[in-house]
Enzyme design. Structure first.
Site, PDB file in Angstrom:
ATOM      1  N   LYS A 171     109.796  30.515  34.030  1.00  0.00           N
ATOM      2  CA  LYS A 171     109.607  30.035  32.654  1.00  0.00           C
ATOM      3  C   LYS A 171     110.088  31.106  31.687  1.00  0.00           C
ATOM      4  O   LYS A 171     109.903  32.291  31.948  1.00  0.00           O
ATOM      5  CB  LYS A 171     108.116  29.781  32.402  1.00  0.00           C
ATOM      6  CG  LYS A 171     107.761  29.544  30.941  1.00  0.00           C
ATOM      7  CD  LYS A 171     106.264  29.333  30.692  1.00  0.00           C
ATOM      8  CE  LYS A 171     106.024  29.164  29.192  1.00  0.00           C
ATOM      9  NZ  LYS A 171     104.635  28.891  28.834  1.00  0.00           N
ATOM     10  N   GLU A 216      96.942  30.260  18.235  1.00  0.00           N
ATOM     11  CA  GLU A 216      96.734  30.927  19.520  1.00  0.00           C
ATOM     12  C   GLU A 216      95.976  32.241  19.363  1.00  0.00           C
ATOM     13  O   GLU A 216      96.513  33.240  18.870  1.00  0.00           O
ATOM     14  CB  GLU A 216      98.085  31.159  20.219  1.00  0.00           C
ATOM     15  CG  GLU A 216      97.915  31.608  21.665  1.00  0.00           C
ATOM     16  CD  GLU A 216      98.987  31.087  22.605  1.00  0.00           C
ATOM     17  OE1 GLU A 216      99.929  30.420  22.134  1.00  0.00           O
ATOM     18  OE2 GLU A 216      98.874  31.346  23.813  1.00  0.00           O
TER      19      GLU A 216
END
Ligand SMILES: C=C(O[C@@H]1C=C(C(=O)O)C=C[C@H]1O)C(=O)O
Length: 409
Positions: A171, A216
């Protein structure tokens, strides 16, 4: 090391209880603002009792911790409130890339805090006289490409997909920037006010010109407890409640997004395990529904084994795979190769720390670096082997919307 600017030595830091400010951001005077506000609570601050540019390099968080130890250690602290965020605090913004310059720590002269129904004011040295000039909106805003045009960025995404399919990595998060130019100088207080109203569940932050509202939470440190909200995997809001639920359900069921999320959670688990006596990581993510997008979210909680400060935890966690990739080192190489830009503080840790080592740090997302009439906006997306460049571009546009609306009103 000389650190204190313009304050008598040793500085007297005084925290006193104050009446509840209805709106923290409305109390900011005309000075570069520092802010960390979530659901109306948090800290706003201004003035500079001390400021330091943190040198780049692998040891930068250690360096920052030592600097803070000196600054806080020298102070005479008279704190009647004794909660996380009372007494002296430092705000900080660290660059995403450890080798990039631009990380900064600031001990503001005045901090106004609010938490669990209590409010307080901290002053360092003599309290300055604050000018309460009203903030002026920036007027008309025009946008231009940043480092890469949209087609160039899509090409970079396609190359990342190839790298992933070839097995080089699992990723990688690729970001792009946009440059906004406003009619007038951009007063960060206008952006903070708009962001906190539109995104009350996000962390509205400001530090050294980096302004945004991130969903976040990298880490909240309260005594021995830590908490993190890991995000990765994104979809849109539906036009109707039923459409909204269908989008959320599809995200939850998408193997690509679940895998992308699992990479981020694994990186957080790996970073926190050595620091924690206990650590709880949910088996399945939940949905975090924001005004612009929905994310897969995992709330991780732990108890620290031995007195680590919030910066020690930040040092262990950054960069998580929510903004870097898997494996981390290869992802950082690919980001440097393909993005072609310096991320600055975007996707780096931003937040505050107090003299007890408590604090709250977010990952600086949905943000812009402000300078005069210009703002550099950033947005990125997790790229997997199954990613489609066009969809990733659309996702990045949805993430840009946060700062575009803050600029445009
Ligand atoms: C990189 C960003 O966001 C991150 C990437 C996400 C994703 O790709 O699904 C979701 C949340 C964040 O962890 C950004 O907002 O710029």
């Amino acid at each position: 090391m000389s650190v204190a600017l313009g304050i008598t030595r040793p500085p007297l830091v005084r925290t006193v209880p104050v009446h509840h400010p209805e709106d923290l951001i409305a109390r900011l005077p005309q000075a570069p603002p520092y802010a960390w506000v979530h659901q109306g609570e948090g800290l706003v601050a201004w003035g500079e009792a001390a400021r330091v540019a943190v040198p780049p390099g692998a040891g930068r968080f250690d360096w920052a911790r030592r600097w803070l130890g000196t600054v806080f250690g020298e102070a005479h602290i008279d704190d009647d409130v004794h909660v996380p965020g009372s007494g002296p605090v430092a705000f900080g913004s660290f660059t995403f890339d450890p080798d990039a310059a631009g990380s900064v720590l600031v001990v503001p002269r005045v901090v106004l805090g609010r938490r669990n129904g209590r409010a307080w004011l901290t002053t360092v040295g003599e309290a300055p006289i604050d000018l309460m000039a009203p903030a002026t909106p920036p007027g008309r805003v025009v946008y231009g490409d940043g480092t890469l045009t949209a087609p160039e960025w899509q090409h970079a995404v396609a190359r990342a997909v190839k790298e992933i399919r070839s097995g080089r990595l699992e990723k990688v998060v690729l970001a792009r920037d946009l440059v906004a130019t406003a009619e007038r100088d951009i007063d960060p207080r206008v952006l903070l006010d708009r962001l906190a109203r539109a995104y009350p569940d996000c962390y509205t932050f400001s530090c050294a010109g980096l302004v945004g509202a991130t969903p976040e939470l990298l880490v909240r440190h309260t005594g021995e407890s830590i908490e993190s909200l890991v995000l990765a995997g994104t979809t849109y809001r539906g036009a109707t409640p039923a459409g909204d639920r269908a989008q959320g359900a599809a995200l939850f069921a998408s193997p690509k997004d679940r895998h992308e999320h699992a990479c981020a959670v694994a990186s957080v688990r790996e970073a926190l395990t050595p620091l924690c006596a206990t650590l709880s990581v949910p088996d399945e993510p939940e949905l975090l529904v924001l005004p612009n997008v929905q994310h897969l979210a995992s709330r991780v909680r732990g108890r620290l084994a031995d007195g680590a400060s919030v910066l020690d935890v930040v040092a262990a966690m950054h960069p998580t795979a929510a903004v870097g990739g898997t494996p981390t080192a290869v992802a950082l190489e690919v980001i440097r190769e393909l993005e072609g830009m310096d991320r600055g503080g975007y996707a780096g840790p931003v937040g505050w720390i107090d003299a007890r080592g408590d604090g709250e740090w977010g990952i600086a997302l949905r943000c812009a670096q402000i300078e005069g009439r210009r703002a550099r906006l950033f947005a990125g997306c997790g790229i997997m082997g199954g990613s489609d460049p066009e969809s990733e571009l659309t996702e990045a546009q949805a993430k840009f919307r946060v700062m575009r609306q803050a600029l445009e009103g």
